[in-house]
Design a protein around this motif. Sequence first.
Motif, mmCIF file in Angstrom:
data_model
loop_
_atom_site.group_PDB
_atom_site.id
_atom_site.type_symbol
_atom_site.label_atom_id
_atom_site.label_comp_id
_atom_site.label_asym_id
_atom_site.label_seq_id
_atom_site.Cartn_x
_atom_site.Cartn_y
_atom_site.Cartn_z
ATOM 1 N N GLU A 52 3.428 8.254 5.922
ATOM 2 C CA GLU A 52 3.819 9.345 6.818
ATOM 3 C C GLU A 52 5.042 8.935 7.626
ATOM 4 O O GLU A 52 5.172 7.783 8.042
ATOM 5 C CB GLU A 52 2.658 9.683 7.772
ATOM 6 N N ARG A 53 5.942 9.875 7.839
ATOM 7 C CA ARG A 53 7.202 9.539 8.495
ATOM 8 C C ARG A 53 6.987 9.019 9.910
ATOM 9 O O ARG A 53 7.688 8.139 10.380
ATOM 10 C CB ARG A 53 8.110 10.772 8.501
ATOM 11 N N TRP A 54 5.981 9.554 10.631
ATOM 12 C CA TRP A 54 5.739 9.092 11.997
ATOM 13 C C TRP A 54 5.318 7.628 12.006
ATOM 14 O O TRP A 54 5.678 6.871 12.908
ATOM 15 C CB TRP A 54 4.698 9.966 12.688
ATOM 16 N N LEU A 55 4.544 7.200 10.982
ATOM 17 C CA LEU A 55 4.118 5.800 10.929
ATOM 18 C C LEU A 55 5.300 4.900 10.582
ATOM 19 O O LEU A 55 5.443 3.797 11.133
ATOM 20 C CB LEU A 55 2.991 5.637 9.905
ATOM 21 N N ASP A 56 6.157 5.371 9.687
ATOM 22 C CA ASP A 56 7.357 4.611 9.355
ATOM 23 C C ASP A 56 8.221 4.413 10.601
ATOM 24 O O ASP A 56 8.793 3.344 10.826
ATOM 25 C CB ASP A 56 8.139 5.358 8.271
ATOM 26 N N ASN A 57 8.295 5.447 11.428
ATOM 27 C CA ASN A 57 9.061 5.346 12.674
ATOM 28 C C ASN A 57 8.403 4.394 13.673
ATOM 29 O O ASN A 57 9.084 3.682 14.416
ATOM 30 C CB ASN A 57 9.231 6.729 13.307
ATOM 31 N N LEU A 58 7.061 4.386 13.691
ATOM 32 C CA LEU A 58 6.359 3.455 14.579
ATOM 33 C C LEU A 58 6.624 2.007 14.189
ATOM 34 O O LEU A 58 6.644 1.113 15.053
ATOM 35 C CB LEU A 58 4.848 3.725 14.573
ATOM 36 N N PHE A 59 6.825 1.746 12.888
ATOM 37 C CA PHE A 59 7.185 0.395 12.463
ATOM 38 C C PHE A 59 8.517 -0.025 13.077
ATOM 39 O O PHE A 59 8.702 -1.177 13.467
ATOM 40 C CB PHE A 59 7.256 0.318 10.931
ATOM 41 N N MET A 60 9.455 0.922 13.168
ATOM 42 C CA MET A 60 10.742 0.600 13.775
ATOM 43 C C MET A 60 10.602 0.369 15.281
ATOM 44 O O MET A 60 11.276 -0.490 15.860
ATOM 45 C CB MET A 60 11.746 1.720 13.504
ATOM 46 N N VAL A 61 9.712 1.135 15.927
ATOM 47 C CA VAL A 61 9.438 0.915 17.355
ATOM 48 C C VAL A 61 8.843 -0.480 17.564
ATOM 49 O O VAL A 61 9.228 -1.211 18.480
ATOM 50 C CB VAL A 61 8.474 1.996 17.894
ATOM 51 N N PRO B 201 12.239 -3.997 8.971
ATOM 52 C CA PRO B 201 11.499 -3.270 7.926
ATOM 53 C C PRO B 201 12.402 -2.325 7.160
ATOM 54 O O PRO B 201 13.218 -1.622 7.751
ATOM 55 C CB PRO B 201 10.438 -2.495 8.720
ATOM 56 N N VAL B 202 12.244 -2.332 5.840
ATOM 57 C CA VAL B 202 12.989 -1.378 5.023
ATOM 58 C C VAL B 202 12.269 -0.042 5.048
ATOM 59 O O VAL B 202 11.093 0.052 5.404
ATOM 60 C CB VAL B 202 13.124 -1.876 3.568
ATOM 61 N N GLN B 203 12.972 0.995 4.643
ATOM 62 C CA GLN B 203 12.430 2.348 4.718
ATOM 63 C C GLN B 203 11.375 2.580 3.648
ATOM 64 O O GLN B 203 11.527 2.178 2.501
ATOM 65 C CB GLN B 203 13.579 3.353 4.547
ATOM 66 N N ALA B 204 10.282 3.211 4.047
ATOM 67 C CA ALA B 204 9.268 3.635 3.085
ATOM 68 C C ALA B 204 9.589 5.044 2.611
ATOM 69 O O ALA B 204 10.275 5.804 3.289
ATOM 70 C CB ALA B 204 7.885 3.606 3.721
ATOM 71 N N VAL C 245 0.808 -1.229 0.000
ATOM 72 C CA VAL C 245 0.000 0.000 0.000
ATOM 73 C C VAL C 245 0.838 1.274 0.000
ATOM 74 O O VAL C 245 0.338 2.344 -0.351
ATOM 75 C CB VAL C 245 -0.969 0.034 1.197
ATOM 76 N N PHE C 246 2.118 1.159 0.413
ATOM 77 C CA PHE C 246 2.962 2.356 0.482
ATOM 78 C C PHE C 246 4.100 2.272 -0.531
ATOM 79 O O PHE C 246 4.593 1.188 -0.845
ATOM 80 C CB PHE C 246 3.559 2.528 1.880
ATOM 81 N N VAL C 247 4.522 3.435 -0.998
ATOM 82 C CA VAL C 247 5.676 3.523 -1.880
ATOM 83 C C VAL C 247 6.926 3.281 -1.040
ATOM 84 O O VAL C 247 7.192 4.019 -0.095
ATOM 85 C CB VAL C 247 5.765 4.918 -2.552
ATOM 86 N N MET C 248 7.702 2.252 -1.400
ATOM 87 C CA MET C 248 8.916 1.959 -0.656
ATOM 88 C C MET C 248 10.077 2.763 -1.236
ATOM 89 O O MET C 248 10.062 3.181 -2.392
ATOM 90 C CB MET C 248 9.230 0.468 -0.678
ATOM 91 N N GLU C 249 11.103 2.947 -0.442
ATOM 92 C CA GLU C 249 12.227 3.804 -0.829
ATOM 93 C C GLU C 249 12.902 3.311 -2.104
ATOM 94 O O GLU C 249 13.231 4.099 -2.991
ATOM 95 C CB GLU C 249 13.244 3.850 0.320
ATOM 96 N N GLU C 250 13.095 1.994 -2.236
ATOM 97 C CA GLU C 250 13.780 1.456 -3.415
ATOM 98 C C GLU C 250 12.955 1.709 -4.672
ATOM 99 O O GLU C 250 13.497 2.034 -5.733
ATOM 100 C CB GLU C 250 14.019 -0.044 -3.217
#
Length: 740
Positions: A575-584, A543-546, A419-424
Amino acid sequence: MAEATFKELPEIFELELGEALVARTEALSTFRELGPPDLCHVVKTTGKTGTRDLGSYHYVSGVDTSSSASLAAYINSLTYAIEETQAWFSKGPTWKVKNGCYCCFNAFSRVDVRVDVKIPGGVVAYVIDLRGERHEASPEIWQETYLSALLRAILYSDDPTYWLDAYRRLDPITTPDAELRFLQAAEALFMKGWQVGSDPEIQVATVVSNHLTAGIMKYFGDSGRYQYAANLFEKLAAREPEVASLLAKAYIGMNEEVKAVQIMANAMKQTPQSYLLLHTQCEFLRSKGKNEWALKLARQAVNCAPSEFVTWEKLTEIYIDLGQFESALLTLNSCPMFTFNGRDAHRNLTAARLHLPVKSSVAEILPEREKTEDDEADPALQRLPAPGLRGTWARAYTLLTRLVSQIGWDELLKTRSAVFVMEEEYRMQKAQTDIQAVASNGDVIIHEDGTAVPVADDDASIRGMRSAASAVNVGHDTDTNSVSSTAEDEDESGIPTIRISTESSREKQHAPNGVSEAKVPEGEEVQSEKTNGLPAEHALQQPVQAAAGEGEQDNESSGNSAQEPFSFSNKRLCERWLDNLFMVLYEDLRVWTIFRAEVAHFRTQHVAYRKTGMEWEILGDLGLRLHHKEEAKEAYQRSLDTPRYSIKPWAKLLETYADEGDLMRTLQAGIRVAAYQHGEYAELAYPTQIARCFFKLQTVHGHEKIGNTLLSMGLPEPILHIMQSYLQYGQKFKVEGYNF
């Protein structure tokens, strides 16, 4: 100077006489909502020349603040609490209370009501405004002050995150007559309720969504006596149609569902745009298993209040219930996030000394308050970022943990990449677009940073140096070794960034167009697994970066094709905050997986698995966050095997046993929680966690059985008296089960 202290009452002695009152006056303008607990300041004297007067203060809630007489009576009661001289032949000075000042914040008018008492002498009541000027106290001010103090006593009564030194908590409402006065004051000031603020997850306080309505629902809801709240809301609904949402909740709590449905149906004709009314209907339908119907109402609630976090949260919950996990993730990504504002509190002053006496009534069943090795824990456990989340961030994280508990980590990552655009993907698409843009100009050179330029570009010779320089600058600006567990920060664009420990740190680099990229250091994950002895089959995929968005809140129903320069019409920017929550979440899951693998390994080897008391407590919290209730319960029980002074394991087990209906274990846990609370000067019976759990059991077992079981346990007299106070409240106010 033991004789200058109060017996079994906490107090903080000042360095300078009256500095606590001055500091409170200066801090009045910083109180945003309900304000801090009341402040009681006293001056003690020996009456002899050459002996300096002493000033001390403590915080208190639950005192009747409806008039100056009741506050003067509280200060007068302190005169009987001073420690008496131990020996008849002692020649030490006799200390007495010379005067006192009681301060109570009025959250409606934003003023401080104070009562000065001289002993012996008169009583003077006055009002201090935000500028520090004095005014007369009118009857309206007294009524607002009374209700403000009651709301603080109710809402702060068992908040584990709100802690102060020398904070005494008393019963706010002790008789049915006092409860009637509370209802009358709430009715008179109901339309002003929005002025006292609301929970941090609510962006805009309204007439029906504020601390006043939250206090009413908590007070009557925890004891299941919704009929009193319903009577109040019946009167108010005639003036304000939106109150119908609260009235319907009260009737549902009373099991009057037909009446609740009729109220909601009529109210929808008058206030079709009320998201609270739509949410009440949602919850009713979910309780009946009609999630498809609830989904339509939740979508409508989002349209009615798109800037409120709770509407998006409710929609996400229903998508999870329906198993529509991609929609749930997209909706979660759209949640508006707010800065967390905690409870109002006083500024800490340097104390001459603290007097925090141990209560003799509970001292014998509490462990020693001494720091031992059981108060230490592995740094990797202590710096988990999730416990530092607050407000909307904590609620969003709870939704994410619900998702992972239902579909698993690997499936969640697949859903995320779908559902999200991944960095790669972003880098590849960007490179292809650049190639196409310059292909007509001749040969193309593709640089390491992903940019493509024609050979004839005069600037090509220095482009690589610029790119490298920018990367170095970003490297200096980004703290990759941060171990902050507060877990909340903001970068220049105002987007929250969650800093996590070095085990999963990522070096941030800025790709073109402000899209952030992160790289995991080579061998990092493998090393952490080897260090913790985790077998390869238990390894979690990091998780890889979105490709993070720049803080825009995308509407759930709108596409991204118009905003995206690339062909990602079926994907969103995360959203960057959600990407960070994945790392948490990854950090939590990594530690939990290692822990469970170690437990399994030690069991197969028939070897005892040892942790300190604090480590077991942290692992219990981790298990609850990740919805592993049985494992969390076991961890808390193991924590109790250590002589550590901590209320949390007992409090968590109390809730668990009450939910399971285990009478004996609930009582045993309740005794310990009550002892800890009384040891911290919480002398109230209701509203408390213990009373709530007891009333839950009372509906099943009845008052008599619980009372007889308590008697049969052979408790010391002071402890038995404390435990019976919870049951006496239930009998006095006729909580369900009081008569059998």
